[in-house]
Design a protein around this motif. Structure first.
Motif, PDB file in Angstrom:
ATOM      1  N   PRO A 140       0.274  -1.323  -0.266  1.00 13.03           N
ATOM      2  CA  PRO A 140      -0.143  -0.070   0.408  1.00 13.03           C
ATOM      3  C   PRO A 140       0.897   1.414  -0.058  1.00 13.03           C
ATOM      4  CG  PRO A 140      -0.866  -1.724   1.281  1.00 13.03           C
ATOM      5  CD  PRO A 140       0.780  -1.978   1.137  1.00 13.03           C
ATOM      6  N   GLU A 141       1.973   1.079   0.829  1.00 10.94           N
ATOM      7  CA  GLU A 141       2.880   2.392   0.260  1.00 10.94           C
ATOM      8  C   GLU A 141       4.078   2.517  -0.742  1.00 10.94           C
ATOM      9  OE1 GLU A 141       4.773   2.302   5.144  1.00 10.94           O
ATOM     10  OE2 GLU A 141       5.001   0.540   3.811  1.00 10.94           O
ATOM     11  N   LEU A 142       3.762   1.865  -1.271  1.00 19.51           N
ATOM     12  CA  LEU A 142       4.790   1.709  -3.300  1.00 19.51           C
ATOM     13  C   LEU A 142       3.807   2.583  -3.650  1.00 19.51           C
ATOM     14  CD1 LEU A 142       6.642  -0.641  -3.766  1.00 19.51           C
ATOM     15  CD2 LEU A 142       5.058  -1.060  -5.115  1.00 19.51           C
ATOM     16  N   THR A 143       2.796   2.818  -4.125  1.00 21.46           N
ATOM     17  CA  THR A 143       2.873   3.531  -5.518  1.00 21.46           C
ATOM     18  C   THR A 143       3.697   4.990  -4.776  1.00 21.46           C
ATOM     19  OG1 THR A 143       0.884   2.033  -5.864  1.00 21.46           O
ATOM     20  CG2 THR A 143       1.282   4.645  -7.284  1.00 21.46           C
ATOM     21  N   ALA A 144       3.007   5.533  -3.707  1.00 21.96           N
ATOM     22  CA  ALA A 144       3.654   6.741  -3.656  1.00 21.96           C
ATOM     23  C   ALA A 144       5.019   7.059  -3.479  1.00 21.96           C
ATOM     24  CB  ALA A 144       2.884   7.069  -1.921  1.00 21.96           C
ATOM     25  N   GLY A 157      13.413  -7.592  -2.589  1.00 30.29           N
ATOM     26  CA  GLY A 157      12.530  -9.139  -2.320  1.00 30.29           C
ATOM     27  C   GLY A 157      10.694  -9.096  -2.385  1.00 30.29           C
ATOM     28  N   GLU A 158       9.804  -9.416  -2.125  1.00 31.91           N
ATOM     29  CA  GLU A 158       8.940  -9.954  -1.917  1.00 31.91           C
ATOM     30  C   GLU A 158       8.180  -8.676  -1.358  1.00 31.91           C
ATOM     31  OE1 GLU A 158       4.983 -12.102  -3.940  1.00 31.91           O
ATOM     32  OE2 GLU A 158       7.610 -12.344  -4.140  1.00 31.91           O
ATOM     33  N   VAL A 159       7.203  -8.117  -2.665  1.00 31.74           N
ATOM     34  CA  VAL A 159       6.062  -6.587  -2.008  1.00 31.74           C
ATOM     35  C   VAL A 159       5.236  -7.125  -1.760  1.00 31.74           C
ATOM     36  CG1 VAL A 159       5.715  -4.547  -2.041  1.00 31.74           C
ATOM     37  CG2 VAL A 159       8.034  -5.334  -2.331  1.00 31.74           C
ATOM     38  N   ASP A 160       4.160  -7.180  -0.640  1.00 35.11           N
ATOM     39  CA  ASP A 160       2.935  -6.924  -0.927  1.00 35.11           C
ATOM     40  C   ASP A 160       1.849  -6.414   0.421  1.00 35.11           C
ATOM     41  OD1 ASP A 160       2.994  -9.103   0.554  1.00 35.11           O
ATOM     42  OD2 ASP A 160       3.035 -11.192  -0.247  1.00 35.11           O
ATOM     43  N   GLN A 161       1.607  -6.934   1.113  1.00 37.59           N
ATOM     44  CA  GLN A 161       0.390  -6.641   1.734  1.00 37.59           C
ATOM     45  C   GLN A 161       1.281  -7.426   3.469  1.00 37.59           C
ATOM     46  OE1 GLN A 161      -1.765  -7.767  -0.286  1.00 37.59           O
ATOM     47  NE2 GLN A 161      -2.913  -6.689  -1.064  1.00 37.59           N
ATOM     48  N   ASP A 162       1.674  -8.137   3.175  1.00 35.51           N
ATOM     49  CA  ASP A 162       2.508  -8.880   4.297  1.00 35.51           C
ATOM     50  C   ASP A 162       4.748  -8.842   4.178  1.00 35.51           C
ATOM     51  OD1 ASP A 162       0.166  -9.463   5.880  1.00 35.51           O
ATOM     52  OD2 ASP A 162       0.232 -11.069   4.023  1.00 35.51           O
ATOM     53  N   VAL A 196      12.765  -2.337  -1.477  1.00 27.18           N
ATOM     54  CA  VAL A 196      12.817  -1.832  -3.139  1.00 27.18           C
ATOM     55  C   VAL A 196      13.835  -0.635  -2.983  1.00 27.18           C
ATOM     56  CG1 VAL A 196      10.986  -0.978  -4.342  1.00 27.18           C
ATOM     57  CG2 VAL A 196      10.158  -1.961  -2.419  1.00 27.18           C
ATOM     58  N   GLU A 197      14.143  -0.495  -4.487  1.00 27.43           N
ATOM     59  CA  GLU A 197      14.976  -0.142  -4.507  1.00 27.43           C
ATOM     60  C   GLU A 197      14.683   0.928  -6.285  1.00 27.43           C
ATOM     61  OE1 GLU A 197      20.264   0.641  -6.197  1.00 27.43           O
ATOM     62  OE2 GLU A 197      18.912  -2.068  -6.530  1.00 27.43           O
ATOM     63  N   MET A 198      14.588   2.105  -5.923  1.00 24.11           N
ATOM     64  CA  MET A 198      14.512   3.449  -7.380  1.00 24.11           C
ATOM     65  C   MET A 198      15.594   3.430  -7.525  1.00 24.11           C
ATOM     66  SD  MET A 198      11.792   4.703  -8.470  1.00 24.11           S
ATOM     67  CE  MET A 198      12.009   5.469 -10.072  1.00 24.11           C
ATOM     68  N   CYS A 199      16.342   3.013  -9.047  1.00 19.02           N
ATOM     69  CA  CYS A 199      17.343   3.342  -9.244  1.00 19.02           C
ATOM     70  C   CYS A 199      16.876   4.784 -10.741  1.00 19.02           C
ATOM     71  CB  CYS A 199      17.655   2.001 -10.343  1.00 19.02           C
ATOM     72  SG  CYS A 199      18.293   0.937  -9.298  1.00 19.02           S
ATOM     73  N   VAL A 200      18.013   5.294 -10.804  1.00 19.79           N
ATOM     74  CA  VAL A 200      17.759   6.108 -11.897  1.00 19.79           C
ATOM     75  C   VAL A 200      19.249   6.083 -13.090  1.00 19.79           C
ATOM     76  CG1 VAL A 200      17.564   9.182 -12.470  1.00 19.79           C
ATOM     77  CG2 VAL A 200      16.300   7.759 -10.729  1.00 19.79           C
ATOM     78  N   PRO A 201      19.909   5.920 -14.325  1.00 20.88           N
ATOM     79  CA  PRO A 201      20.880   5.798 -14.312  1.00 20.88           C
ATOM     80  C   PRO A 201      21.182   7.495 -14.988  1.00 20.88           C
ATOM     81  CG  PRO A 201      19.342   4.478 -15.441  1.00 20.88           C
ATOM     82  CD  PRO A 201      18.452   4.888 -14.534  1.00 20.88           C
ATOM     83  N   VAL A 202      22.236   7.569 -15.041  1.00 20.21           N
ATOM     84  CA  VAL A 202      23.105   8.911 -15.099  1.00 20.21           C
ATOM     85  C   VAL A 202      24.320   8.931 -15.690  1.00 20.21           C
ATOM     86  CG1 VAL A 202      22.053  10.162 -13.026  1.00 20.21           C
ATOM     87  CG2 VAL A 202      24.419   9.173 -13.282  1.00 20.21           C
ATOM     88  N   ASN A 203      24.300  10.116 -16.741  1.00 27.67           N
ATOM     89  CA  ASN A 203      25.530  10.220 -17.812  1.00 27.67           C
ATOM     90  C   ASN A 203      27.030  10.414 -16.709  1.00 27.67           C
ATOM     91  OD1 ASN A 203      24.330  10.232 -20.460  1.00 27.67           O
ATOM     92  ND2 ASN A 203      23.367  11.782 -19.418  1.00 27.67           N
TER      93      ASN A 203
END
Length: 275
Positions: free
Chosen positions: A145-149, A178-183, A188-195
């Motif tokens: 539930p927290e993931l989208t925001a 790892g698994e992401v659900d209600q339990d 989770v890792e957010m990645c932005v490639p850079v020059n």
């Protein structure tokens, strides 16, 4: 102030017939403040309506045929005439997006409830070579539930940070270590490639090695949870059926402008590094 209009007053039965609304509906809309009678006889409660109220009454009848909630109908009826069309368009865009998401969920449920039958027909799986790249990263332990925001906020933070390191070099992506659900909460890792070939040690970054990916491309409506899980299952199944092996955590690659995209626009790849 007393209503001094002199147009003809209609009894509730005639008003109902001419507005294409039932008497029961008119009483309901009166209680919600949508269509108030012009006159109510204090002695017998008999209701009368101005003839020029028929325009709004017919509009209400048409809006309700869209299954529009009363609160939304009230906003449109109360709006200026020049704004009403835009409000209807905005409402219907929301309906189409909701239906598209529900269609994807129904397809996901059919696969789940049939033991996986039809999964391979739902997606076209392709593969590509991904070069080594330096990425800015942000990592969290999150429940679904927290993931989208969090994804939206982290994407914005890292995209802004990329300006100091050569700019964004490729589509951002989210890695599920790892698994992401209600339990289960990832990470989770957010990645932005850079020059950039390297970044200072005080900048949260890493090198993502070159690899081959198998991926399925999804429209925006299918990115919603839980139906997106079918795409992960389909790519993993394709890898196994083609005698390949997963070499790293699965990911979602966001290559389009999310806010500007409609429910049927392709926006995301579900991808697995493999060998």
């Amino acid at each position: 102030m007393e209503d001094v209009r002199v147009d003809r007053l209609l009894g509730i039965g005639e008003f109902a017939r001419r507005s294409r609304l039932s008497v029961k509906a008119l009483r309901l809309y009166e209680r919600h403040g949508l269509l108030r009678p012009a006159r109510v006889d204090e002695a017998n409660g008999y209701r009368r309506y101005h003839e020029d109220q028929l325009t709004d009454a017919r509009l209400v009848a048409l809006l309700r045929r869209l299954d529009m909630p009363l609160a939304a109908v009230a906003r449109i009826v109360a709006a200026d005439e020049g704004e009403r069309a835009d409000l209807v368009s905005a409402y219907w865009s929301g309906v189409e997006e909701r239906v598209a998401v529900q269609r994807g969920l129904a397809a996901h449920l059919r696969v789940v409830l049939s033991g996986g039958r039809g999964l391979s027909e739902m997606y076209r799986i392709e593969q590509r070579e991904v070069p080594e790249r330096v990425v800015l990263t942000e990592q969290r332990h999150l429940l679904q539930p927290e993931l989208t925001a969090w994804i939206a906020a982290a994407w914005q933070r890292l995209t802004k940070a990329a300006e100091a390191h050569g700019g964004v070099a490729a589509p951002p992506y989210v890695v599920y270590h790892g698994e992401v659900d209600q339990d289960s909460n990832g990470p989770v890792e957010m990645c932005v490639p850079v020059n950039a070939e390297a970044l200072p040690p005080d900048v949260a970054s890493r090198v993502d090695p070159a690899h081959t990916e198998a991926y399925a491309r999804l429209p925006k409506a299918q990115v919603a949870f839980p139906q997106i899980l079918s795409a992960f299952d389909a790519v993993a199944q394709w890898i196994k059926e083609n005698d390949r092996a997963v070499t790293d955590a699965p990911r979602e690659v966001y290559f389009a402008d999310w806010d500007a995209s409609g429910p049927d626009d392709e926006v995301c790849d579900v991808a697995f590094p493999m060998r």
